[in-house]
Design a protein around this motif. Sequence first.
Motif, short mmCIF file in Angstrom:
data_model
loop_
_atom_site.label_atom_id
_atom_site.label_comp_id
_atom_site.label_asym_id
_atom_site.label_seq_id
_atom_site.Cartn_x
_atom_site.Cartn_y
_atom_site.Cartn_z
N VAL A 7 9.20 4.83 -41.47
CA VAL A 7 9.68 3.46 -41.49
C VAL A 7 8.44 2.58 -41.62
N ILE A 8 8.44 1.75 -42.64
CA ILE A 8 7.30 0.86 -42.91
C ILE A 8 7.80 -0.57 -42.81
N THR A 9 7.20 -1.36 -41.93
CA THR A 9 7.58 -2.76 -41.77
C THR A 9 6.40 -3.64 -42.14
N VAL A 10 6.72 -4.75 -42.81
CA VAL A 10 5.71 -5.71 -43.22
C VAL A 10 6.23 -7.09 -42.84
N ILE A 11 5.41 -7.88 -42.16
CA ILE A 11 5.82 -9.24 -41.79
C ILE A 11 4.60 -10.15 -41.77
N GLY A 12 4.80 -11.37 -42.28
CA GLY A 12 3.72 -12.35 -42.27
C GLY A 12 4.05 -13.49 -43.20
N VAL A 13 3.09 -14.38 -43.38
CA VAL A 13 3.26 -15.52 -44.28
C VAL A 13 3.21 -15.00 -45.72
N ASP A 14 4.16 -15.45 -46.52
CA ASP A 14 4.27 -14.98 -47.90
C ASP A 14 3.05 -15.38 -48.73
N THR A 15 2.63 -14.45 -49.56
CA THR A 15 1.56 -14.69 -50.52
C THR A 15 1.75 -13.74 -51.70
N VAL A 16 1.20 -14.09 -52.81
CA VAL A 16 1.32 -13.26 -54.01
C VAL A 16 0.61 -11.92 -53.81
N GLY A 17 1.28 -10.84 -54.16
CA GLY A 17 0.66 -9.52 -54.19
C GLY A 17 0.96 -8.59 -53.04
N ILE A 18 1.69 -9.05 -52.03
CA ILE A 18 1.97 -8.20 -50.88
C ILE A 18 2.68 -6.92 -51.30
N VAL A 19 3.77 -7.05 -52.04
CA VAL A 19 4.55 -5.88 -52.44
C VAL A 19 3.70 -4.95 -53.30
N ALA A 20 2.95 -5.51 -54.21
CA ALA A 20 2.09 -4.70 -55.08
C ALA A 20 1.04 -3.95 -54.26
N GLY A 21 0.45 -4.61 -53.28
CA GLY A 21 -0.56 -3.97 -52.44
C GLY A 21 0.01 -2.82 -51.64
#
Length: 92
Positions: A7-21
């Motif tokens: 299970v991988i969770t990601v949370i924070g202020v949106d910025t370009v490139g998060i999903v790609a990273g």
Amino acid sequence: MKTDRFVITVIGVDTVGIVAGVTSVMSDYGVNIIDIRQTLMEDIFTMLMIGEVKSENFVLKDFQEKMAEVGGEFKVEIRVQHEDVFRYMHRI
């Protein structure tokens, strides 16, 4: 061949490139996306994924450290937990 799910969770202020990273690291480690949910609440980005790896050479700690590194680059929190651990921690 052994199969593990995470299970991988990601949370924070949106910025370009998060999903790609995040998905780039998953690809590098041979982790396949089984399910993915993503939400943007104003400028807060959240993503929850279930990933699966079929590799005897996979080292969870290395994957977790690389994901934390990417999280630092994008100023988001990324957690990776083995599915069994996640389910045990969140049982009623």
